[in-house]
Design a protein around this motif. Structure first.
Motif, PDB file in Angstrom:
ATOM      1  N   TRP A 223       0.859  -1.188   0.000  1.00  9.29           N
ATOM      2  CA  TRP A 223       0.000   0.000   0.000  1.00  9.29           C
ATOM      3  C   TRP A 223       0.892   1.234   0.000  1.00  9.29           C
ATOM      4  N   VAL A 224       0.787   2.055  -1.048  1.00 10.98           N
ATOM      5  CA  VAL A 224       1.634   3.232  -1.220  1.00 10.98           C
ATOM      6  C   VAL A 224       0.782   4.480  -1.034  1.00 10.98           C
ATOM      7  N   ALA A 225       1.129   5.260  -0.036  1.00 11.79           N
ATOM      8  CA  ALA A 225       0.411   6.509   0.231  1.00 11.79           C
ATOM      9  C   ALA A 225       1.436   7.636   0.307  1.00 11.79           C
ATOM     10  N   LEU A 229      -0.698  12.152  -3.996  1.00 13.60           N
ATOM     11  CA  LEU A 229      -1.084  11.028  -4.833  1.00 13.60           C
ATOM     12  C   LEU A 229      -2.227  10.256  -4.190  1.00 13.60           C
ATOM     13  N   ASP A 230      -3.116   9.754  -5.030  1.00  9.91           N
ATOM     14  CA  ASP A 230      -4.172   8.891  -4.539  1.00  9.91           C
ATOM     15  C   ASP A 230      -3.545   7.553  -4.156  1.00  9.91           C
ATOM     16  N   PRO A 231      -3.698   7.062  -2.934  1.00  3.48           N
ATOM     17  CA  PRO A 231      -3.037   5.812  -2.524  1.00  3.48           C
ATOM     18  C   PRO A 231      -3.407   4.645  -3.426  1.00  3.48           C
ATOM     19  N   PHE A 232      -2.474   3.709  -3.573  1.00  2.00           N
ATOM     20  CA  PHE A 232      -2.701   2.547  -4.426  1.00  2.00           C
ATOM     21  C   PHE A 232      -1.781   1.413  -3.979  1.00  2.00           C
ATOM     22  N   PHE A 233      -2.109   0.198  -4.431  1.00  2.00           N
ATOM     23  CA  PHE A 233      -1.253  -0.963  -4.188  1.00  2.00           C
ATOM     24  C   PHE A 233      -0.266  -1.073  -5.355  1.00  2.00           C
TER      25      PHE A 233
END
Length: 467
Positions: A223-225, A229-233
């Motif tokens: 999980w990248v936050a 940026l809108d967080p995403f895997f």
């Protein structure tokens, strides 16, 4: 007069030569002459049964996969449909005009079993790298390292907080990505209690925080936050390139994690030396690779780290930073801007951080204390390998460092091509194994196209490229 094609009875016999309809300058001809798959049948034979119905030829599947990634056809269903109608693709895959195309479903079990067990895709990749070395496109003196975030193929709404228990399905009912994740968890638990292959050190399990979010579809994705940026895997695609012509000499898909990036750098540099007898004189990278443990690892191997040092000691509140203190190496003390001495407390944190502290009496009567600290005495830290960091900082003023900084843009160009030309802005396969396969196939395709471009400026035939 106007010609008209008359409809009539078809011919009974046809004379058709597939080799004649593929243009001499077509890319498939160029890469066909650069690809050696003669080893496949012998190397993969132990992974097939000696009885039963013959399988799909693994050479055919590998050639089809290469076509798919070279021409950005990453969907195996679409790949099979394109090979069905495209004569150039048929020619490259050594298929006749009447040969049947394998069903798209045969690729998945081949990847999950025989290709991964035999490491066949890496062998294909390294064969192309060896060709690049043989043709003089790899200098071997200067490398660059970088990683790029690639979105995972998941619905980010299907997730759970990492600190909460998750009721995973039974192994026989779980997807391949979930089974792979659960197997990795079992291995990690075995390592911690002494039953794993790590020797039972049991270290570090309490230091690692649980992930903030876990995908229920692909739990190994990170999980990248990040701000803005809108967080995403996502996963990381890691490239190690040779700076001479931008050839990718190693590629690995990993979890998106800074610690993993550093560890995989060591793995890739060691593997390139072991497989190709290449050890660079210098390695360029961005600040992510400026951790002291990697810097020391490189210096110990006589590789100059052309990397900005990862240093968070600078203060932004107007008070003195560590750089304002002078270190006396012979006496093992720091001298503050006011002339007082900070001596080592003898405490070592995390195995490599040493604390230095001023005396309360010196700080209490110092006129510079408001610009230094609000505590009773100033304390600063120093890494046990700070001398390595100082040596790397000194490299930043050299012309060689500036040259590496300019050359490092080549690895960024490879990632730009990966996402724009090869359309790998989102992984199609799930699980860490699938990600590794996609990164290797994409890097292989990039090297093949790069090799063909540099060797075949005016290609009449693929054989002429190698002359």
């Amino acid at each position: 007069m106007m010609g008209r094609r008359e409809d009539g009875q078809g011919q009974f016999f046809y004379s058709f030569d597939l080799d004649k309809v593929v243009p001499p300058d077509h890319l498939v001809r160029q890469i066909d002459g650069l690809l050696d798959l003669s080893w496949v049948h012998k190397e993969l034979a132990p992974y097939y049964s000696h009885t039963g119905r013959p399988s799909i030829d693994p050479v055919l599947m590998i050639r089809m996969l290469i076509v798919g990634y070279v021409f950005a056809l990453r969907s195996e269903r679409r790949l099979c449909a394109e090979v069905q109608v495209n004569l150039a693709y048929r020619w490259f895959c050594k298929l006749g005009i009447e040969d049947r195309i394998p069903d798209h479903s045969v690729f998945s079990p081949a990847r999950h079993e025989r290709f991964r067990e035999s490491d066949a895709l890496r062998r294909v990749f390294e064969g192309v790298v060896a060709m690049c070395i043989a043709t003089g496109l790899v200098g071997g003196e200067a490398f660059s390292i970088d990683a790029s975030l690639i979105k995972a193929d998941v619905d980010k709404k299907k997730r759970m907080p990492g600190d909460q228990p998750i009721a995973w399905p039974k192994v026989e009912e779980a997807s391949h990505a979930v089974r792979e994740y659960l197997a990795a968890l079992d291995t990690a638990r075995g390592d911690e209690d002494g039953s794993g292959d790590a020797g039972g050190s049991g270290k570090g399990s309490d230091r690692h925080k649980p992930p903030k979010e876990v995908s229920l579809t692909d739990p190994q994705a990170t999980w990248v936050a990040r701000p803005g940026l809108d967080p995403f895997f996502a996963y990381d695609a890691n490239y190690l390139i040779d700076n001479k012509a931008g050839i990718i000499i190693d590629a690995v898909g990993t979890r998106a994690n800074r610690t993993v990036e550093i560890a995989i750098t060591q793995t890739m540099v060691d593997r390139v030396e072991r497989r190709f007898d290449l050890r660079p004189q210098r390695l360029a990278g961005d600040t992510v690779y400026g951790a002291v443990r990697l810097l020391k690892w490189l210096v110990d191997r006589n590789i100059a780290p052309h990397v900005p040092v990862w240093d968070k000691s600078a203060r932004t509140d107007g008070t003195f930073s560590r750089a304002d203190f002078v270190f006396d190496q012979q006496r093992n003390i720091y001298i503050c801007p006011g002339g007082a001495e900070l001596t080592s407390t003898g405490n070592i944190d995390q195995g490599h951080i040493v604390y230095y502290r001023a005396s309360k009496s010196d700080c209490s009567q110092c006129s510079l204390k408001p610009k230094c600290t609000t505590a009773t005495a100033r304390k600063i830290t120093r890494d046990l390998n700070e001398d390595v960091r100082d040596r790397v900082r000194a490299l930043a003023d050299t012309e060689a460092f500036q040259q590496s900084r300019r050359e490092r843009k080549k690895v960024e160009m490879r990632f730009a091509h990966m996402k724009r030309i090869f359309r790998l802005d989102r992984f199609r396969l799930r699980g860490l194994s699938g990600v590794r396969d996609e990164v290797l196939l994409t890097a292989t395709a990039q090297n093949l196209r790069r090799l063909a471009k540099l060797l075949c400026h005016a290609p009449p035939l693929a054989q002429a490229c190698l002359a």
